[in-house]
Design an enzyme around this catalytic site. Structure first.
Site, short mmCIF file in Angstrom:
data_model
loop_
_atom_site.label_atom_id
_atom_site.label_comp_id
_atom_site.label_asym_id
_atom_site.label_seq_id
_atom_site.Cartn_x
_atom_site.Cartn_y
_atom_site.Cartn_z
N SER A 35 5.74 0.65 2.98
CA SER A 35 4.28 0.78 2.59
C SER A 35 3.98 1.99 1.50
O SER A 35 4.01 3.05 2.12
CB SER A 35 3.28 0.54 3.54
OG SER A 35 3.53 -0.71 4.06
N ARG A 54 -2.77 7.70 9.65
CA ARG A 54 -1.84 8.32 8.72
C ARG A 54 -1.88 9.70 8.43
O ARG A 54 -1.85 10.21 7.45
CB ARG A 54 -1.51 7.38 7.53
CG ARG A 54 -1.25 6.08 7.66
CD ARG A 54 0.12 5.80 8.40
NE ARG A 54 0.19 4.35 8.29
CZ ARG A 54 -0.06 3.70 9.64
NH1 ARG A 54 -0.64 4.51 10.59
NH2 ARG A 54 0.13 2.34 9.62
N GLU A 65 0.34 6.27 1.11
CA GLU A 65 0.86 6.70 2.42
C GLU A 65 1.87 7.46 2.22
O GLU A 65 2.40 8.30 3.01
CB GLU A 65 1.09 5.33 3.02
CG GLU A 65 1.57 5.41 4.45
CD GLU A 65 1.73 4.34 4.97
OE1 GLU A 65 2.81 4.04 5.69
OE2 GLU A 65 0.52 3.53 5.32
#
Length: 318
Positions: free
Chosen positions: A236, A186, A306
Site C-alpha cells: 500500500s 502508521r 505510507e
C-alpha cells in the site's frame, strides 16, 4: 571481513557505492555510500560499536516500504534480513519453549528484526497461537513493522508488542515496554537514544479451536485475489484516511492504470504503485505527487504516503 580498531574481526560484509535497487521491493533507488550485511546479532553490535558517533545510519529489512531517491543515501545502510532471523516461543522468564508445548501463562514469541512478517505469522499458526495472524498481510520484516506500526486486516504491530529491544550508539542495547513508546496509525516515535530496533517479544494466546488460523487463511486468499502479484511494488502506497480507503479515492479519481515513466497505478488495486524494468525512483515519486494532487482536487482529501521516501535526488531532478 573487516579489521576493527580494537583488532576484533567482523564476520559481516561491508560494501561501497551499492545500488539500493537491489534491496528495495520497488527495485529502484540510487547507491548507498556504505552497506553492511551483518552475520548475526553479535556481529551487528560489534560493527555499530566501531562507527563514528556522527555517522548517518539507515536500516533496511526487505525494503518493502521504502523509496530511495535516485541520488542515493549518504552514510551507512544496514541490511537486517538474512542476518537477524532468530524466532522462537519463550516462557515469561525468557527460556525457550518447544512449539508443541502447552502454553504457559506469560508465554511470548521472540522475533529478531530481520524475521519476515509472514514467517512470524506462520510460526504462530504452527504453534496454534492467536494474535499474530495479521502479520501474514505485511510484506516486510519485524523491524520494519515495528518502525512504522504496520498493520493488516484490522490488526497493528504495536498493540501486539510485549517489549522491544533497541540498539544505541556504541552497540549497546536495552529493552523498552510499549507504554514508553509513542505509537499511532502508521506512526512510531522512539526515545532519542534509539538508533534502531533489533528484536521484539509479542503477546500471544492459544488458538484453541483453530478459528484464528482459519480467518488468516481466508484473508490470504482474498489478498491473492485482489492485490497484484508478480510485479515490483511496495504494498500500500498511501495511508487510509479516517473512515475511507485510499484505493477507493484513487480509483474514483480515475487513476487506475495511470502511468508516469516506469511507474504505474495498479489496475487491480489502486493503492499499489508498480514499477517496470527501467523505472527510476523519480518516476515513483512524481506519480505519488500526481495522485495526491488529483485526489485532493477531486475529493478534497489529502492522501498521506505510507511509504518512506529517503535519500537525495540526482542533480537536475526536482
Amino acid at each position: 571481513m573487516i579489521a576493527c580498531a580494537d583488532r576484533s574481526i567482523l564476520q559481516g560484509r561491508l560494501e561501497y557505492d551499492v545500488p539500493l535497487s537491489r534491496y528495495t521491493s520497488w527495485r529502484v533507488g540510487g547507491p548507498a555510500d556504505r552497506l553492511y550485511l551483518p552475520a548475526d546479532r553479535a556481529d551487528l553490535l560489534a560493527f555499530i560499536a566501531e562507527l563514528p558517533a556522527e555517522e548517518p545510519l539507515h536500516w533496511i529489512g526487505l525494503g518493502s516500504n521504502l523509496l530511495v531517491r535516485d541520488g542515493g543515501l549518504r552514510g551507512t545502510v544496514i541490511v537486517l534480513h538474512g542476518a537477524l532471523n532468530t524466532l522462537h516461543l519463550e516462557a515469561a522468564d525468557g527460556s525457550p519453549l518447544a512449539v508443541d508445548a502447552a502454553l504457559p501463562v506469560g508465554a511470548r514469541v521472540y522475533a529478531e528484526a530481520g524475521v519476515h512478517c509472514a514467517r512470524l505469522a506462520k510460526f504462530a499458526e504452527r504453534a496454534a497461537l492467536a494474535g499474530l495472524g495479521f502479520m501474514a498481510g505485511i510484506p516486510g520484516t519485524v523491524g520494519g513493522a515495528l518502525a512504522m506500526n504496520a498493520g493488516a486486516w484490522g490488526g497493528e504491530t504495536w498493540p501486539a508488542v510485549d517489549a522491544v529491544e533497541i540498539v544505541q550508539r556504541g552497540g549497546t542495547t536495552r529493552w523498552l515496554l510499549p507504554d514508553t513508546v509513542h505509537f499511532a496509525y502508521r506512526e512510531v516515535r522512539l526515545p532519542e537514544d534509539a538508533i534502531g530496533l533489533i528484536a521484539a517479544r509479542f503477546k500471544v494466546q492459544a488458538d484453541e479451536d483453530g478459528s484464528h488460523a482459519a480467518a488468516v487463511r481466508s484473508q490470504l486468499a482474498r489478498r491473492k485475489a485482489t492485490q497484484p502479484v508478480g510485479r515490483p511494488s511496495a504494498g500500500s502506497t498511501f495511508r487510509n484516511p479516517e473512515g475511507d480507503f485510499a484505493a477507493r479515492l484513487i480509483e474514483a479519481a480515475g487513476l487506475k492504470g495511470y502511468r508516469m515513466g516506469g511507474a504505474e497505478v495498479s489496475a487491480q488495486h489502486a493503492n499499489f504503485i508498480l514499477t517496470s524494468e527501467g523505472a527510476r525512483a523519480s518516476d515513483v515519486e512524481r506519480l505519488i505527487a500526481h495522485i495526491q494532487h488529483t485526489v485532493r482536487e477531486r475529493t478534497g482529501v489529502a492522501l498521506q504516503p505510507e511509504v518512506r521516501v529517503v535519500g537525495e535526488p540526482l542533480e537536475g531532478q526536482s
